[in-house]
Design an enzyme around this catalytic site. Structure first.
Site: not given
Ligand SMILES: *Cc1c(COP(=O)(O)O)cnc(C)c1O
Length: 416
Positions: A102, A124, A391
Site C-alpha cells: 500500500k 479511509e 502483498s
Molecule cells: C489492503 C491489502 C490487500 C487488499 O487490497 P488490494 O487493493 O486488493 O490489493 C491485500 N493485501 C494486503 C497485505 C493488504 O494490506
C-alpha cells in the site's frame, strides 16, 4: 525497467479506461457534481506528473530508499518441494515499509497532492494498513492527515490506530452503519466534498470513481515491472502462471498489468471465500455478486435482491469489501484474468504451511493466493513456474490467527 512510466494505458490489445473512466461497461464517475472539477484536475495533474522526469525521479528515489523497492523475488524452494509440482516464486511485497504494497500508492498520491498544492490529505481504512501507509507518507511530507475508520474496526485494530497517531494523523471514528470500511468511505467522501479545495482524498485501492482505479493501478504496476526483470534474470523466461489476492484489486492489477499482453502467462486473482459462498458469509464478488453502482463506480457488488449491500465476511479484514475494482470486471469478461476464491479455513492452513516450510509469515490477505498455489502447483509440471504475490506481512494478523487456532496467550505461558 523497474519504473512507473508514462504509459497510463494498457498497451496495444487493451486500451482502458476511456476518457470518462469506463473499462468497457464498468467503472465511470458516479459522484456528486461538486467533485467533478477536482477529479478532472486530479487526472490532469496525474498525467502531467507521469510525463515529468523530475516527478518520476523523486518518486523512484523514495520508492527505493524510503520504501525498500525493488522488493525481492524469492525462489521458495521448500514450498516447491512441499507441493511437488511447479517451481514457486514469491514476490516479497511483505518486506516493504509499513508492511504491505500500500505504501507504493500512498506515497505516489501524497506526492500528487503536494503537486496540486493541497495541504491536507484524508483516507479511509478498514484493517488500518492503508491508513498507516497514508499517515507515514503524510508525515514524510508534512501534510495534515485525517483517517476515517469505523469504530468497530478501530477496536479490532487498536495497534494500527496508535501507529497512525504516532505518525501525527488524526483518526476519526465513524459511528454510522456497521461502523466498518464502507461507512468510513462514506464519511471520507463527505469530508472531501466539503474540503476539496485544500484536501486530497488518498484512495487506497484500484477502486472508486475515475481516475482512482487508473492512478492506483499505474503506481502499483511497478510490482509487475520489477517482476519481469527479476524472473528473466533468474529463469530466462516469463512465468507460466501468476496469482494474487483481490480485495479492491490494487496489488493484483499492479502485479498483472505488465503481463496482460503476454498470452502465455496465466493470471489468476483469488478472492475471499470466507465461510463459503452464501449471502453474508464471504467477499467473493465474482462468485456471488451482481452489477451495481457502489461508492463511485459500476462493478460487481455483493447485494441482496433489493440492491441493499450485503454484509461481508473474511478472516482477512483487507479483503472484506462488497465491491471490486472495475478493471477486474473488465478483464474477467475478456477471459484474460481468471478468478477463484479461498475459504478462511484454507487460508489458515496455508499460513501454517508457509510459516513452517519457509519461515515467512504472510498477511492473511496474501495467504489467499498462497492457498491457491498449494492446490495449483501440484497440478503443474516441475519445469513450470508459478509466481505468487505476497502483498503484505502477517505480523498484524497474529492475534486473528491465534483466535482461529483456538490458542490463548495464557496457554502459551503455561507451556513455557
Ligand atoms: C489492503 C491489502 C490487500 C487488499 O487490497 P488490494 O487493493 O486488493 O490489493 C491485500 N493485501 C494486503 C497485505 C493488504 O494490506
Amino acid at each position: 525497467m523497474n519504473s512507473v512510466s508514462s504509459d497510463t494505458s494498457c498497451g496495444a490489445r487493451f486500451s482502458v479506461p476511456d476518457s470518462l473512466g469506463f473499462y468497457g461497461p464498468y467503472g465511470g464517475m458516479f459522484v456528486p457534481e461538486t467533485l467533478m472539477t477536482a477529479l478532472f484536475e486530479f487526472e490532469r495533474v496525474f498525467k502531467e506528473a507521469m510525463a515529468d522526469p523530475a516527478f518520476l525521479a523523486e518518486y523512484h528515489d523514495l520508492l527505493k530508499d524510503y520504501c525498500g523497492r525493488p522488493t525481492p523475488l524469492y525462489f521458495a524452494e521448500h514450498l516447491t518441494e512441499h507441493c511437488g509440482g511447479a517451481k514457486i516464486y514469491l514476490k516479497r511485497e511483505d518486506l516493504l515499509h509499513t508492511g504491505a504494497h500500500k505504501i507504493t500508492n500512498a506515497l505516489g498520491q501524497v506526492l500528487l497532492a503536494k503537486r496540486m498544492g493541497k495541504t491536507r490529505v484524508i483516507a479511509e481504512t478498514g484493517a488500518g494498513q492503508h491508513g498507516v501507509a497514508t499517515a507515514a507518507a503524510a508525515a514524510r511530507f508534512g501534510l495534515k492527515c485525517v483517517i476515517y475508520m469505523g469504530r468497530v474496526d478501530m477496536r479490532r485494530q487498536a495497534l494500527n490506530v496508535f501507529r497512525m497517531n504516532l505518525f501525527g494523523a488524526e483518526v476519526r471514528p465513524v459511528d454510522s452503519g456497521q461502523q466498518t470500511l464502507k461507512d468510513a468511505v462514506n464519511e471520507a467522501m463527505r469530508d472531501w466534498v466539503t474540503n476539496v479545495r485544500d484536501t486530497h482524498y488518498v484512495v487506497g485501492s484500484a477502486l472508486g470513481t475515475h481516475p482512482f482505479p487508473l492512478v492506483v493501478r499505474t503506481f502499483q504496476s511497478v510490482i509487475g515491472k520489477e517482476l519481469r526483470g527479476q524472473i528473466l534474470e533468474k529463469e530466462g523466461r516469463l512465468p507460466d502462471e501468476m496469482a494474487a489476492c483481490v480485495g479492491g484489486g490494487s496489488n493484483c492489477i499492479g502485479f498483472f498489468h505488465e503481463f496482460l499482453d503476454e498470452p502465455s502467462v496465466r493470471l489468476v486473482g483469488v478472492e475471499a471465500g470466507g465461510r463459503g459462498i452464501a449471502e453474508g458469509q464471504h467477499a467473493a464478488r465474482f462468485a456471488g455478486g451482481r452489477l451495481g453502482v457502489f461508492q463511485g463506480t459500476l462493478s460487481y457488488v455483493l447485494q441482496n435482491a433489493d440492491g441493499q449491500i450485503n454484509l461481508t465476511h473474511s478472516v482477512s479484514a483487507g479483503l472484506d469489501y462488497a465491491s471490486v475494482g472495475p478493471e477486474h470486471a473488465y478483464y474477467r469478461d475478456k477471459g484474460r484474468i481468471e478468478y477463484g476464491y479461498a475459504t478462511d479455513d484454507e487460508v489458515i492452513e496455508a499460513l501454517k504451511v508457509l510459516c513452517r516450510v519457509e519461515g515467512i509469515l504472510p498477511a492473511l490477505e496474501s495467504t489467499h493466493a498462497i492457498a491457491y498455489a498449494l492446490k495449483r502447483a501440484p497440478q503443474m509440471a516441475k519445469d513450470r513456474i508459478l509466481v505468487v504475490n505476497v502483498s503484505g506481512r502477517g505480523d498484524k494478523d497474529v492475534h486473528t490467527v491465534m483466535e482461529a487456532l483456538g490458542v490463548k496467550p495464557e496457554d502459551l505461558v503455561e507451556k513455557i
